[in-house]
Design an enzyme around this catalytic site. Structure first.
Site, mmCIF file in Angstrom:
data_model
loop_
_atom_site.group_PDB
_atom_site.id
_atom_site.type_symbol
_atom_site.label_atom_id
_atom_site.label_comp_id
_atom_site.label_asym_id
_atom_site.label_seq_id
_atom_site.Cartn_x
_atom_site.Cartn_y
_atom_site.Cartn_z
ATOM 1 C CD GLU A 1 -37.322 1.176 32.633
ATOM 2 O OE1 GLU A 1 -38.525 0.980 32.353
ATOM 3 O OE2 GLU A 1 -36.918 2.172 33.271
ATOM 4 C CG ASP B 1 -40.541 16.457 34.529
ATOM 5 O OD1 ASP B 1 -41.209 15.683 35.251
ATOM 6 O OD2 ASP B 1 -40.513 16.361 33.284
ATOM 7 C CE LYS C 1 -56.823 12.088 34.410
ATOM 8 N NZ LYS C 1 -57.732 11.184 33.656
ATOM 9 C CG ASP D 1 -46.514 7.838 35.702
ATOM 10 O OD1 ASP D 1 -47.078 8.904 36.021
ATOM 11 O OD2 ASP D 1 -46.940 7.069 34.838
ATOM 12 C CE LYS E 1 -29.230 12.976 22.836
ATOM 13 N NZ LYS E 1 -29.330 12.100 21.626
ATOM 14 C CD GLU F 1 -31.037 5.639 37.234
ATOM 15 O OE1 GLU F 1 -31.803 6.334 36.540
ATOM 16 O OE2 GLU F 1 -29.799 5.675 37.120
#
Length: 239
Positions: A94, A180, A148, A144, A218, A69
């Protein structure tokens, strides 16, 4: 630990021009729990970057399917997946220090043994450390989107990146993305449709329902209450 996950910028012919970050690094302040986890658990679960291929079976002490991941945030979903799938091994990348610390702490709380964590440029890890044809799945959840237009080139999902992921997947392995932000979902779909030797697992040729392999977060639940959508995209390497 080198906290710098980046993606390259490419010209119209797909040639790398220079490296640009795929998101802004926001380190934040470590809590005592996160700092203690980094101090005590990194030597056990953390994997330092080195420009040579990993022996995945040696890393985990067994030979089972491996899931990687990219950008696991605070690690809640990654730890859940590792806990629920003891028959698989997981590697997470990460760059957010508090997120790495939180993930390590959660892994200890759950007594997770099938998880390793890295904190380095994801592209370099893929290029230099992950063997070809070695992964069952690569996951990229909520990267991310760089809203723009002038920043769209910073989106990590670009054709060379998709090709790099394909080379690391076993034949039959899956690249699973989720976002999303609908314009980014459309961008991902366009990129993936343009890369050879992938098969879209959507029956309609676009998006798939959230699979059980991706725990709902969440953040996602809150978005659903606000009427926000989430788009899952899954492409399988076919050759």
């Amino acid at each position: 630990m080198i906290n710098n996950v980046i993606s390259p910028e490419f010209d119209e012919n797909g040639r790398a021009l220079r490296r640009v970050r795929s998101f802004v690094r926001r380190q934040g302040r470590l809590t005592n729990r996160q700092q203690q986890a980094l101090d005590n658990l990194w030597p056990k679960i953390g994997v330092e970057y080195q420009a040579e291929k990993l022996e995945l079976a040696a890393l985990f002490g067994r030979e089972v399917p491996v899931v990687l991941e990219i950008g696991f945030g605070m690690g809640a979903s990654l730890v859940t997946m590792a806990s629920q799938n003891p028959e698989k091994d997981f590697i997470g990348i990460e760059v957010h220090g508090p997120g790495v610390g939180a993930c390590l702490a959660s892994a200890e709380d759950e007594n997770i043994g099938n998880l390793r964590v890295m904190c380095h440029d994801a592209i370099e890890v893929l290029e230099n450390m992950i063997p070809d044809n070695s992964l069952e799945m690569v996951q990229l959840f909520f990267p991310d989107p760089w809203h723009k237009v002038r920043h769209n080139k910073r989106r990590i999902v670009q054709p060379p990146f998709a090709e790099l992921i394909r080379s690391k997947l076993k034949v039959g392995g899956v690249f699973h993305m989720a976002t999303d932000w609908q314009p980014y979902a459309e961008h991902m779909l366009e990129v993936m449709n343009g890369v050879d030797n992938y098969l879209n697992l959507s029956e309609n040729g676009d998006y798939v329902p959230r699979p059980s392999s991706r725990p709902i977060t969440k953040f996602e639940l809150r978005g659903q209450r606000l009427g926000h959508g989430v788009w899952d995209i899954m492409f399988k390497r076919i050759k």
